[in-house]
Design an enzyme around this catalytic site. Structure first.
Site, PDB file in Angstrom:
ATOM      1  N   PRO A  49      -6.633 -34.045 -10.369  1.00 47.98           N
ATOM      2  CA  PRO A  49      -6.191 -34.511 -11.681  1.00 47.98           C
ATOM      3  C   PRO A  49      -4.698 -34.326 -11.937  1.00 47.98           C
ATOM      4  O   PRO A  49      -4.112 -33.323 -11.527  1.00 47.98           O
ATOM      5  CB  PRO A  49      -7.013 -33.665 -12.655  1.00 47.98           C
ATOM      6  CG  PRO A  49      -7.397 -32.457 -11.886  1.00 47.98           C
ATOM      7  CD  PRO A  49      -7.577 -32.923 -10.481  1.00 47.98           C
ATOM      8  N   ASN A  50      -4.147 -35.305 -12.603  1.00 45.54           N
ATOM      9  CA  ASN A  50      -2.755 -35.330 -13.069  1.00 45.54           C
ATOM     10  C   ASN A  50      -1.743 -35.602 -11.957  1.00 45.54           C
ATOM     11  O   ASN A  50      -0.555 -35.760 -12.241  1.00 45.54           O
ATOM     12  CB  ASN A  50      -2.378 -34.026 -13.818  1.00 45.54           C
ATOM     13  CG  ASN A  50      -3.297 -33.759 -14.990  1.00 45.54           C
ATOM     14  OD1 ASN A  50      -3.527 -34.657 -15.787  1.00 45.54           O
ATOM     15  ND2 ASN A  50      -3.856 -32.574 -15.081  1.00 45.54           N
ATOM     16  N   TYR A  92       7.224 -29.731 -10.010  1.00 45.11           N
ATOM     17  CA  TYR A  92       6.592 -30.562  -8.976  1.00 45.11           C
ATOM     18  C   TYR A  92       7.546 -31.539  -8.291  1.00 45.11           C
ATOM     19  O   TYR A  92       7.133 -32.262  -7.378  1.00 45.11           O
ATOM     20  CB  TYR A  92       5.409 -31.333  -9.590  1.00 45.11           C
ATOM     21  CG  TYR A  92       4.336 -30.407 -10.118  1.00 45.11           C
ATOM     22  CD1 TYR A  92       3.624 -29.577  -9.252  1.00 45.11           C
ATOM     23  CD2 TYR A  92       4.043 -30.339 -11.480  1.00 45.11           C
ATOM     24  CE1 TYR A  92       2.651 -28.719  -9.732  1.00 45.11           C
ATOM     25  CE2 TYR A  92       3.062 -29.486 -11.969  1.00 45.11           C
ATOM     26  CZ  TYR A  92       2.374 -28.671 -11.087  1.00 45.11           C
ATOM     27  OH  TYR A  92       1.406 -27.820 -11.557  1.00 45.11           O
ATOM     28  N   ASN A 138      -5.273 -31.701  -2.265  1.00 44.29           N
ATOM     29  CA  ASN A 138      -4.620 -31.002  -3.370  1.00 44.29           C
ATOM     30  C   ASN A 138      -5.586 -31.085  -4.536  1.00 44.29           C
ATOM     31  O   ASN A 138      -5.645 -32.105  -5.230  1.00 44.29           O
ATOM     32  CB  ASN A 138      -3.269 -31.613  -3.730  1.00 44.29           C
ATOM     33  CG  ASN A 138      -2.553 -30.782  -4.797  1.00 44.29           C
ATOM     34  OD1 ASN A 138      -3.193 -29.963  -5.464  1.00 44.29           O
ATOM     35  ND2 ASN A 138      -1.260 -30.968  -4.955  1.00 44.29           N
ATOM     36  N   ALA A 194      -5.762 -28.851 -10.732  1.00 46.22           N
ATOM     37  CA  ALA A 194      -6.365 -27.858 -11.635  1.00 46.22           C
ATOM     38  C   ALA A 194      -7.783 -27.478 -11.222  1.00 46.22           C
ATOM     39  O   ALA A 194      -8.251 -26.372 -11.546  1.00 46.22           O
ATOM     40  CB  ALA A 194      -6.349 -28.386 -13.066  1.00 46.22           C
ATOM     41  N   GLU A 235      -5.850 -27.158   2.311  1.00 42.24           N
ATOM     42  CA  GLU A 235      -5.588 -27.143   0.864  1.00 42.24           C
ATOM     43  C   GLU A 235      -4.072 -27.120   0.674  1.00 42.24           C
ATOM     44  O   GLU A 235      -3.385 -26.273   1.260  1.00 42.24           O
ATOM     45  CB  GLU A 235      -6.235 -25.873   0.274  1.00 42.24           C
ATOM     46  CG  GLU A 235      -6.021 -25.687  -1.214  1.00 42.24           C
ATOM     47  CD  GLU A 235      -6.630 -24.365  -1.718  1.00 42.24           C
ATOM     48  OE1 GLU A 235      -7.458 -23.741  -0.986  1.00 42.24           O
ATOM     49  OE2 GLU A 235      -6.259 -23.942  -2.818  1.00 42.24           O
TER      50      GLU A 235
END
Ligand code: DQA
Length: 147
Positions: free
Chosen positions: A9-10, A22, A73, A76, A97
């Protein structure tokens, strides 16, 4: 066999979202870059992003069935999702990850990952370079004779 690069998400907001954390590279830039690297490495890559947890679970289930290695990735969901961890536990072809930011240098809730115990390894804090390193690692494992 292809390597999947799955983003939670995002991460569609990459480039606009908190650039001080980021960076300014967009997900489209990351995708183009990884496609170029995959061609160099002689592997196929597919980069995806979703804001919907069920869709991410479906992708991970398909990767498990197809024997695809995964760069993930989880964003959240790293810190919240037992469901995503359970899905990832089925992956057998490698799971890296990736976090753009150093999650250990930020708020304490980011230090815990539900995913790490079922991952092959973790890269955090190296920005978009983390995706490249993860792709190289998984490509090296999957192509006989590759470095
Ligand atoms: C992130 C770190 C997470 O804590 C955060 O929720 C994200 C992005 C990273 O790439 O640094 O959305 O996974």
């Amino acid at each position: 066999m292809r390597i999947l690069v799955l983003n939670g998400p995002n991460l569609n907001r990459l480039g606009k979202r908190q650039p001080e954390v980021y960076g300014t590279t967009t997900l489209a830039d990351v995708t183009a870059d990884l496609e170029g690297l995959a061609a160099e490495l002689g592997v196929s890559v597919e980069v995806r992003q979703t804001n919907h947890e069920g869709e991410m679970l479906d992708w991970v289930h398909a990767a498990a069935d197809d024997g695809d290695p995964v760069v993930l990735n989880p964003a959240a969901w790293t810190h919240t999702s037992v469901a995503l961890r359970d899905a990832c536990a089925e992956l057998r072809a490698g799971l890296v990850e990736v976090h753009l930011s150093n999650v250990h240098a930020r708020e304490s809730f980011r230090a815990h990952s539900y995913i790490t115990p079922v991952a092959t390894g973790v890269i955090a804090g190296l920005g978009v370079e983390g995706y490249r390193l993860a792709l190289r690692f998984l490509a090296g494992r999957s192509v006989p004779g590759a470095a």
